[in-house]
Design an enzyme around this catalytic site. Structure first.
Site, PDB file in Angstrom:
ATOM      1  N   TYR A  34       4.643   6.084   7.415  1.00 47.08           N
ATOM      2  CA  TYR A  34       4.456   5.730   8.839  1.00 47.08           C
ATOM      3  C   TYR A  34       5.098   4.372   9.136  1.00 47.08           C
ATOM      4  O   TYR A  34       5.108   3.466   8.307  1.00 47.08           O
ATOM      5  CB  TYR A  34       2.975   5.728   9.227  1.00 47.08           C
ATOM      6  CG  TYR A  34       2.100   4.729   8.505  1.00 47.08           C
ATOM      7  CD1 TYR A  34       1.919   3.439   8.992  1.00 47.08           C
ATOM      8  CD2 TYR A  34       1.409   5.096   7.336  1.00 47.08           C
ATOM      9  CE1 TYR A  34       1.093   2.536   8.343  1.00 47.08           C
ATOM     10  CE2 TYR A  34       0.581   4.205   6.687  1.00 47.08           C
ATOM     11  CZ  TYR A  34       0.425   2.917   7.194  1.00 47.08           C
ATOM     12  OH  TYR A  34      -0.379   2.017   6.555  1.00 47.08           O
ATOM     13  N   GLY A  55      -2.491  -7.160   3.500  1.00 43.27           N
ATOM     14  CA  GLY A  55      -2.278  -6.119   4.503  1.00 43.27           C
ATOM     15  C   GLY A  55      -3.535  -5.605   5.173  1.00 43.27           C
ATOM     16  O   GLY A  55      -3.470  -4.651   5.952  1.00 43.27           O
ATOM     17  N   HIS A  61      -9.334  -3.183  12.920  1.00 45.62           N
ATOM     18  CA  HIS A  61      -8.627  -2.801  14.144  1.00 45.62           C
ATOM     19  C   HIS A  61      -9.138  -1.466  14.675  1.00 45.62           C
ATOM     20  O   HIS A  61      -9.822  -0.698  13.980  1.00 45.62           O
ATOM     21  CB  HIS A  61      -7.117  -2.728  13.906  1.00 45.62           C
ATOM     22  CG  HIS A  61      -6.682  -1.676  12.934  1.00 45.62           C
ATOM     23  ND1 HIS A  61      -6.528  -0.347  13.282  1.00 45.62           N
ATOM     24  CD2 HIS A  61      -6.357  -1.751  11.613  1.00 45.62           C
ATOM     25  CE1 HIS A  61      -6.125   0.344  12.230  1.00 45.62           C
ATOM     26  NE2 HIS A  61      -6.013  -0.483  11.197  1.00 45.62           N
ATOM     27  N   CYS A  87      -7.470  -0.864   5.627  1.00 38.51           N
ATOM     28  CA  CYS A  87      -7.999  -1.551   6.790  1.00 38.51           C
ATOM     29  C   CYS A  87      -9.402  -1.061   7.132  1.00 38.51           C
ATOM     30  O   CYS A  87      -9.850  -0.016   6.650  1.00 38.51           O
ATOM     31  CB  CYS A  87      -7.089  -1.336   7.999  1.00 38.51           C
ATOM     32  SG  CYS A  87      -5.499  -2.184   7.866  1.00 38.51           S
ATOM     33  N   ASN A 144     -11.233   0.508  10.020  1.00 34.33           N
ATOM     34  CA  ASN A 144     -11.014   1.219  11.289  1.00 34.33           C
ATOM     35  C   ASN A 144     -12.302   1.245  12.107  1.00 34.33           C
ATOM     36  O   ASN A 144     -13.366   1.623  11.595  1.00 34.33           O
ATOM     37  CB  ASN A 144     -10.592   2.657  11.029  1.00 34.33           C
ATOM     38  CG  ASN A 144      -9.195   2.790  10.436  1.00 34.33           C
ATOM     39  OD1 ASN A 144      -8.754   3.903  10.144  1.00 34.33           O
ATOM     40  ND2 ASN A 144      -8.492   1.682  10.255  1.00 34.33           N
TER      41      ASN A 144
END
Length: 381
Positions: free
Chosen positions: A292, A307, A311, A329, A331
């Protein structure tokens, strides 16, 4: 007999004439041929070269008092300075310039009443290179309780001890901390534990004129005054599928979340104490390795240069609060991500536990991943 008497009288008159001249000569003030007693001493000395630019210039008079002193730069401008109350010493009140010649001039009156003059010159050091430094946090910022103070140099510093000696931190809570060199171009400062909430912090980096080694010198002094905000800590226990926000140790928000994949050490959200580094209302995520690029997500809060972000990811709504399926991450649903984003400050701690992976202390800002005892050994002093 008359001739002899006359001769004697004439001889007496001649002798009287010589005595008058001597008497006339002795009418000068006593000691008139002695040198003045007042003496000037200068630092740096007349004729000195390679003079440091960050040390005050002093002019001192012995056995007398200073009437005036002027130190002039090559452009003909007088360097700021002041005579002490006892009129024995003059000291400069501004830094000198690199690679310049300065000229002394002055007068003093000795205890004998005689005047003496000051004359002289010296030349300051000419650097092989000048190194710029920047300081974070900047003036007037309000930051989180885990924020490190950072001094970054635009070239490597050989004499780290000399640079570190020029750095001072004071704060309203009287908290003690330590500097640690992360590499040859970057030194950070933090306390043993998080900063107390609402602490006022003042940083001085008096680096102008500091010799970093190899002919490299500091370009300028830098200072900062900033404030530590409220105590807010994000706690992530990866197996809970929840992101918890605490203030002063009390939970103020709990958001359902999806973290990195539990069974993949490359994709899990790693253990460690991280720091909020960056906030962006929208961020483009790219990871060609996993297929992606330019994936736009809202309310992105970065907490590691490895990284990891917190979010919005409504595209992953089915897993949020249930399954850890991200690439590392945290989410959140859009409304929750916006609420957290609005509450976050740069410098807030993010504490992650429960992962199969613990991130090594190598991705900025990793200050709190280093134990305090080890952190102190990273000082150059």
């Amino acid at each position: 007999m008359r001739k002899r008497v006359t001769a004697l009288l004439l001889a007496g008159l001649v002798l009287a004439g010589c005595s008058a001249e001597v008497q006339s000569g002795s009418a000068k003030p006593e000691g008139g041929d002695k040198p003045p007693v007042a003496k000037f001493t200068t630092a740096p000395a007349d004729g000195a070269t390679e003079v440091p630019v960050n040390q005050p210039v002093t002019v001192t008079v012995a056995e007398g008092t200073i009437d005036e002193v002027t130190l002039t730069n090559p452009e003909g401008k007088a360097v700021e300075g002041k005579v002490a109350a006892d009129k024995k010493t003059w000291s400069s009140a501004e830094a000198l310039g690199y690679g310049k010649s300065y000229t002394y001039a002055g007068k003093a009156t000795g205890t004998d009443g005689k005047k003496v003059e000051l004359k002289g010159a010296f030349t300051t050091v000419t650097p092989a290179s000048v190194v710029r430094a920047t300081l974070f946090p900047a003036d007037d910022q309000t930051v989180g309780v885990a924020v490190p103070i950072m001094v970054q140099f635009d070239a490597e510093v050989t004499d780290r001890a000399a640079a570190e000696k020029a750095l001072t931190v004071t704060n309203s809570a009287n908290v003690k901390g330590s500097w640690a060199w992360l590499n040859a171009k970057e030194v950070h400062y933090r306390p043993e534990a998080y900063w107390p909430a609402n602490t006022k912090v003042h940083v001085e980096a008096k680096l102008y004129g500091v010799h970093y080694g190899g002919g490299a010198y500091g370009k300028a002094d830098v200072t900062s005054d900033f404030t530590i905000g409220r105590n807010q800590v994000v706690k992530i226990e990866t197996g809970s599928h929840q992101l918890v926000v605490q203030r002063d140790g009390q939970t103020v928000a709990t958001y359902p979340a999806s973290f990195g994949k539990d069974d993949d050490p490359e994709l899990t959200t790693p253990n460690g104490t991280f720091v909020v580094m960056q906030k962006d209302a929208q961020w483009s995520f790219d990871n060609p390795r996993y297929g992606y690029t330019n994936v736009l997500k809202k309310w992105a809060v970065r907490f590691s240069n490895h990284g990891e972000f917190i979010h919005e990811n409504n595209d992953n709504a089915g897993n949020i609060g249930r399954v850890n399926s991200s690439h590392g991450c945290a989410n959140l649903l859009e409304a929750d991500a916006k609420a957290y984003y609005d509450s976050a400050l740069i410098g807030d701690p993010v504490e992650v536990t429960g992962s199969i992976t613990t991130l090594p202390a190598q991705y900025d800002w990793y200050d709190w991943q280093i134990p305090w005892a080890q952190w102190q050994t990273m000082s150059a002093l």
